[in-house]
Design an enzyme around this catalytic site. Structure first.
Site, PDB file in Angstrom:
ATOM      1  N   HIS A  53      -2.030  -0.887  -4.727  1.00  0.00           N
ATOM      2  CA  HIS A  53      -3.174  -1.108  -4.985  1.00  0.00           C
ATOM      3  C   HIS A  53      -4.016   0.215  -5.057  1.00  0.00           C
ATOM      4  CE1 HIS A  53      -4.785  -0.979  -0.549  1.00  0.00           C
ATOM      5  NE2 HIS A  53      -3.953  -0.264  -0.812  1.00  0.00           N
ATOM      6  N   SER A  69       1.205  -1.204  -0.059  1.00  0.00           N
ATOM      7  CA  SER A  69       0.177   0.150  -0.158  1.00  0.00           C
ATOM      8  C   SER A  69       0.847   1.281  -0.132  1.00  0.00           C
ATOM      9  CB  SER A  69      -0.759   0.068   1.041  1.00  0.00           C
ATOM     10  OG  SER A  69      -2.109   0.849   1.232  1.00  0.00           O
TER      11      SER A  69
END
Length: 341
Positions: free
Chosen positions: A112, A89
Site C-alpha cells: 500500500h 506494508s
C-alpha cells in the site's frame, strides 16, 4: 512514567557452519531501543555465505524499513527471504531484498501507499505530502525491481491496498517460490489497514502487539496530534505510542522529552551508549545519574563534564532542572575508597 516493555522486533543469529538468520516478527521500528541503525550495524558483522530472513510482520517505520531493505540488498551474502505469516506494508518491501523469496502457502503479503501524520501549519502538511510521495516512489521501485513490472502497474495496486495470497504474489512476480504452510501461534494487530481479509479480521489479537489500536487511545485528537508532533520534533517518534496509551498530558510529554535530552547528555559525558535503553525503560534523570555513577566507579572511565555549544544553549536554569554534570569529585572519592578500603 514507565514505558511498556515488549519483546524485541528482530533477532539476528550468526551461527557457525550454518546460514545466518534474521527474524523480523513484530512491528518494525525503534520501539525497544533496537533501531534500524543497530540492525544494519549488526548485519555488517555477518560474514556468512547465506542469510535467511524470516518475516511475520505488519510493517512499521517506512524509513527504518527502507534502510533495512538497502542493507540486505548490498550484503555480500546470498539472502533468502521466507515469508512465514504476513509481510505487510514496509515488511513486504524488506522481503523484496531477497535474492530468493519463498512464501508459505498460507501466508499473505500486502502492499500500500505509506501513511503519515502531522500537526501544524499548511506548509507542514505540504512538506509531509511531498515526503510521502517520495517514499511511495521508493517503495514502488522495490516492487518493480523484483517483479519486473513497470511502475504504472505497481502504483495502482499500492493505492488500493492490495492483499496477495502466496499464489497471487507468485503470479505477480513478487515471490519466487510457494512453500508448505507454516503454523504460527501469534497474531498481529491489523486495525490500521482498510482492506484486511475477513479471515484475518476474525483472528485474535496478540496481547503483545505494538500497533496502536484506536479504541485504546482516549487522548483528545488535538492533544494526540500535539504529542505526536512533539515526539517527532524531539527525535523520539517511538515514544508517542506509550504516551498515548498512558494518556499522558502534553505538559508531561514536554517534561519527559526534556528529561530524554538530559539523559542523552549524561550518557555522552559518561561515554555510555545506554541512553536509548534508559529512555525506553522509563528511567528518571536521577535514576540514570545513579546508574552511571555506579558504572563509572566500577570501570574507571574518565569523566568529561564539558557541554557542546548546542547543549550550552539549551541548558535550563539550575533552579528548573537538575545539573547536567556528573559529580566527578564524588566519583573519584568513591573510587579511592573502593581501591584502598
Amino acid at each position: 512514567m514507565s514505558a511498556k516493555r515488549n519483546k524485541p522486533w528482530f533477532t539476528l543469529k550468526n551461527m557457525a557452519d550454518k546460514p545466518a538468520e534474521l527474524l523480523i516478527y513484530d512491528v518494525i521500528g525503534d520501539w525497544q531501543g533496537l533501531s534500524a541503525k543497530e540492525l544494519v550495524n549488526e548485519l555488517k558483522a555477518i560474514d556468512a555465505d547465506e542469510l535467511v530472513v524470516r518475516i511475520n510482520s505488519p510493517g512499521g517505520s517506512v524509513f527504518d524499513g527502507i534502510a533495512i531493505y538497502n542493507a540486505l540488498r548490498y550484503h555480500p551474502a546470498d539472502v533468502h527471504v521466507r515469508i512465514e505469516g504476513l509481510a505487510a506494508s514496509i515488511a513486504s518491501v524488506i522481503a523484496m531484498a531477497g535474492d530468493i523469496i519463498t512464501m508459505a502457502d498460507n501466508s499473505l503479503m500486502m502492499i500500500h501507499n505509506p501513511l503519515g501524520w502531522v500537526g501544524g501549519e499548511a506548509e507542514d502538511m505540504r512538506r509531509t505530502a511531498d515526503m510521502l510521495d517520495k517514499a511511495t516512489e521508493a517503495i514502488a521501485l522495490a516492487y518493480s525491481g523484483k517483479s519486473g513490472r513497470p511502475l504504472e502497474d505497481i502504483t495502482p495496486l499500492m493505492a488500493d491496498e492490495t492483499w496477495f495470497t502466496a499464489k497471487e504474489a507468485h503470479e505477480h512476480g513478487l515471490v519466487d517460490f510457494v512453500d508448505q504452510p507454516v503454523q504460527l501461534a501469534a497474531s498481529l494487530d491489523l486495525s490500521i489497514f482498510q482492506n484486511v481479509p475477513d479471515e484475518l479480521k476474525a483472528a485474535p489479537q496478540a496481547s503483545q502487539s505494538l500497533s496502536l489500536n484506536r479504541s485504546q487511545v482516549t487522548t483528545s485528537a488535538p492533544d494526540a496530534l500535539a504529542i505526536v508532533q512533539l515526539c517527532n520534533q524531539a527525535g523520539y517518534p517511538e515514544l508517542a505510542e506509550s504516551f498515548l496509551r498512558t494518556q499522558a498530558s502534553v505538559e508531561n510529554v514536554r517534561q519527559r522529552l526534556t528529561d530524554c535530552e538530559t539523559i542523552k547528555t549524561l550518557c555522552a559525558a559518561a561515554h555510555s551508549d545506554q541512553a536509548a535503553t534508559f529512555i525506553q525503560a522509563g528511567k528518571s534523570v536521577e535514576q540514570v545519574r545513579t546508574d552511571l555513577f555506579e558504572t563509572l566507579v566500577a570501570n574507571q572511565t574518565t569523566i568529561d563534564n564539558s557541554l557542546t555549544p548546542q547543549q550550552q544553549h539549551n541548558e535550563q536554569e539550575p533552579n528548573n532542572s537538575p545539573s547536567l554534570n556528573i559529580d566527578s569529585e564524588a566519583l573519584y572519592q568513591k573510587r579511592n575508597k573502593n581501591c584502598y578500603a
